[in-house]
Enzyme design. Structure first.
Site, PDB file in Angstrom:
ATOM      1  CB  SER A 258      -7.255  -6.236   5.105  1.00  0.00           C
ATOM      2  OG  SER A 258      -6.658  -5.549   4.160  1.00  0.00           O
ATOM      3  CG  HIS A 259      -2.874  -5.685   6.011  1.00  0.00           C
ATOM      4  ND1 HIS A 259      -4.715  -5.042   6.511  1.00  0.00           N
ATOM      5  CD2 HIS A 259      -2.492  -5.210   6.939  1.00  0.00           C
ATOM      6  CE1 HIS A 259      -4.624  -4.271   6.897  1.00  0.00           C
ATOM      7  NE2 HIS A 259      -3.250  -4.312   7.593  1.00  0.00           N
TER       8      HIS A 259
ATOM      9  CG  ASP B 214      -3.883  -6.847   0.662  1.00  0.00           C
ATOM     10  OD1 ASP B 214      -5.131  -6.827  -0.478  1.00  0.00           O
ATOM     11  OD2 ASP B 214      -4.878  -5.798   1.615  1.00  0.00           O
TER      12      ASP B 214
ATOM     13  CG  ASP C 266      -8.913  -7.368   1.317  1.00  0.00           C
ATOM     14  OD1 ASP C 266      -7.957  -7.122   1.196  1.00  0.00           O
ATOM     15  OD2 ASP C 266     -10.505  -6.903   1.396  1.00  0.00           O
TER      16      ASP C 266
ATOM     17  CG  ASP D 187      -8.239  -3.798   0.186  1.00  0.00           C
ATOM     18  OD1 ASP D 187      -7.071  -4.535   1.092  1.00  0.00           O
ATOM     19  OD2 ASP D 187      -9.391  -3.971   1.285  1.00  0.00           O
ATOM     20  NE  ARG D 188      -4.194  -2.444   3.061  1.00  0.00           N
ATOM     21  CZ  ARG D 188      -4.206  -1.804   4.625  1.00  0.00           C
ATOM     22  NH1 ARG D 188      -2.670  -1.644   4.628  1.00  0.00           N
ATOM     23  NH2 ARG D 188      -5.278  -1.213   5.345  1.00  0.00           N
TER      24      ARG D 188
ATOM     25  CE  LYS E 281      -7.542  -0.229   1.273  1.00  0.00           C
ATOM     26  NZ  LYS E 281      -8.669   0.358   2.417  1.00  0.00           N
TER      27      LYS E 281
END
Length: 541
Positions: A113-114, A277, A279, A281-282, A376
């Protein structure tokens, strides 16, 4: 095809967190480490023989190597097909959509992710189920149990698949289809939003900055914003995914995307700024002269969702994670729809979405999405904002100010204490839990504690109970603070403090000043500085 059974030894540290298994790259590079975990995932599932598995990731360091391992292990375990994004690229929301659109059995999302990427940085593997969402706890618990007992894994002896060429090949006794990672997702977005209205807005001189942070959303933003919506070339910045994200931290917050914030607060600021971010999703939303917090963004998107074609029928309900501010609650009340408070972790929204009880969901950690997928979705949130701006023909700042005038304002902030010594963080939480029964009725910094608990979630769909999801201290008048340990880091512990104050009439206060007494009260009650040795947070958002 030859299938080999390889003897192996279990690792004791492969417990999936809220978003899968995350460790440093050198940990994943240990002998059989990734293989053990992937086999343990498959060993914990039933009924996938001959069915399709989606594989993709955010392009970070070690993605390509693990994708090849995953393809070969999937073949050996009896999957009939693997669908993989070209170059190994699939944003997390796009992977969710691909699983759902092509009715795959599930998918492996390779991302942290982030978190930063590179040879000595972070890597992760997450399993998503057939609805496109993260595996529920009963599956992740089974995976963890299997990782502690595994003695062998199966792998097909096969040449590496060329994942840089779109098309279908036979490999390892199954079909491998390499797809354009953007096409299906972009087509889905066109069904949800008024692309004509957004195109007209850009044609009229609307200026935007989107920072993809050299992460997975770059190709998606380039195609959708510039190619399909006609935004000027250069609107999407840092759009080439890099294994180390250009040496930067791909977290769209005011620390790691400070350059975007500074530009949006400058004298020649564009009309709208956004970022996503690692991946995809943010999201980060910044209007000209105003930062929109993730909690406020969720509330404002929900209040205006009907302006987008995909949501013109109205919302079935709104769901938010417990640490997210109560701003969305006031919107749900005004709309006459349900509001659901869940633990942190997108998997908890899955049941509500599948049951048709919620349409839009959000987490304070910059995650927002809807029932179009089961993750998300950063770019989705950006596009919904653009749709709202195009229809209302007002600035983001004007929309925010009118929203607060209608619903009041929840001043809100999150303070992250990163890489805290794990024993110290756990000791803080344990001591605070022990204090909870004695807190109600006491005064701290002039504030009276109304209630204090350790949040437990009772799922209204399946009746499951998730305990110890975050400590809440609520004060009279609607203010509160929340403390919880995050499950997304890979080193030490991340202690998160959330503070919130509701104001009916005062909308122009500095956020940190408005929350100063609550921040001090949280330290008085929990002893954050004394336990962690930190005088200030690592990140404030």
């Amino acid at each position: 095809m030859t299938i080999r059974t390889v003897e192996t030894t279990p690792y004791d540290d492969q417990k999936p967190g809220t978003s899968g298994l995350r460790k440093k790259v050198p940990v994943f590079q240990q002998k059989n480490y990734a293989e053990n975990f992937i086999q343990s995932v498959f060993d914990s599932l039933d009924g996938f023989s001959g069915k399709a598995l989606v594989i993709g990731g955010d392009g970070r360091y070690y993605n390509r190597e693990v994708i090849q391992k995953a393809i070969a292990i999937a073949a050996a375990n009896g999957f009939g097909k693997v669908i993989v994004g070209k170059g190994g690229i699939l944003s997390t929301p796009a992977a969710s959509h691909i699983i759902r659109k092509y009715m795959a059995f599930g998918g492996l999302v390779l991302s942290a992710s982030h978190n930063p990427g590179g040879p000595h940085e972070d890597f992760g593997i997450k399993y998503n189920i057939g609805n496109g969402g993260p595996a529920p706890e009963k599956i992740t618990d089974a995976i963890f149990a299997r990782t502690k007992a595994i003695t062998s894994y199966k792998i097909a002896d096969m040449a590496e698949v060329d994942i840089d060429r779109i098309g279908t090949v036979q490999a390892g006794g199954m079909t491998v289809e390499v797809i354009d990672p953007v096409e299906d997702y972009a087509e889905l977005m066109e069904t949800l939003f008024d692309f004509d209205a957004i195109r007209a807005m850009f044609a009229g001189g609307f200026r935007m900055r989107f920072d993809a942070m050299h992460a997975v959303t770059g190709p998606y933003a380039k195609e959708i914003l510039e190619n399909r919506l006609g935004a000027p070339k250069g609107t999407a910045r840092n759009f080439v995914p890099l294994p180390d994200f250009g040496g930067h931290h791909p977290d769209p917050n005011l620390v790691h995307a400070k350059h975007l914030y500074d530009e949006m607060m400058g004298p020649d600021a564009p009309d709208f700024g956004a970022a996503s971010d690692g991946d995809g999703d943010r999201n980060l939303i910044i209007g000209k002269g105003i930062f929109i917090t993730p909690s406020d963004s969720l509330a404002m998107l929900a209040a205006n969702a009907r302006l987008a074609p995909g949501y013109e029928a109205g919302l079935k309900g709104i769901a938010r994670s417990m640490p997210t501010s109560a701003a969305a609650d006031r919107v749900a009340e005004a709309l006459g729809v349900g509001i659901y408070e869940t633990p942190t972790g997108w998997k908890f929204f899955g049941n509500l979405l599948d049951a048709g009880m919620a349409t839009i969901c959000g987490e304070e950690s910059a995650g927002t999405g809807s029932d179009h997928v089961r993750e998300k979705d950063g770019l989705w949130a950006v596009l919904l904002w653009l749709n709202i701006l195009a229809v209302r023909k007002e600035s983001a700042k004007a929309i925010a100010e009118k929203h607060w005038a209608t619903y009041g304002r929840n001043y809100y902030s999150r303070h992250d204490y990163e890489e805290v010594e794990s024993d110290a963080a756990n000791r803080l939480v344990s001591e605070l839990r022990a204090k909870l029964p004695s807190l109600p009725g006491t005064k701290v910094r002039g504030l009276t504690v109304e209630a204090a608990d350790d949040f437990a979630y009772h799922d209204p769909v399946d009746g499951s109970v998730s305990k110890n999801q975050g400590i809440r201290v609520l004060f009279e008048g609607g203010s509160r603070f929340v403390i919880r340990l995050s499950g997304t880091g890979t080193s030490g512990a991340t202690l998160r403090l959330y503070v919130e104050r509701y104001e009916k009439d005062r909308f122009d206060l500095d956020t940190q000043q408005a929350l100063a007494d609550l921040i001090a009260a949280a330290d008085d009650v929990a002893g954050i500085r004394s336990h962690t040795g930190r005088q200030k947070p690592s990140v404030i958002t």
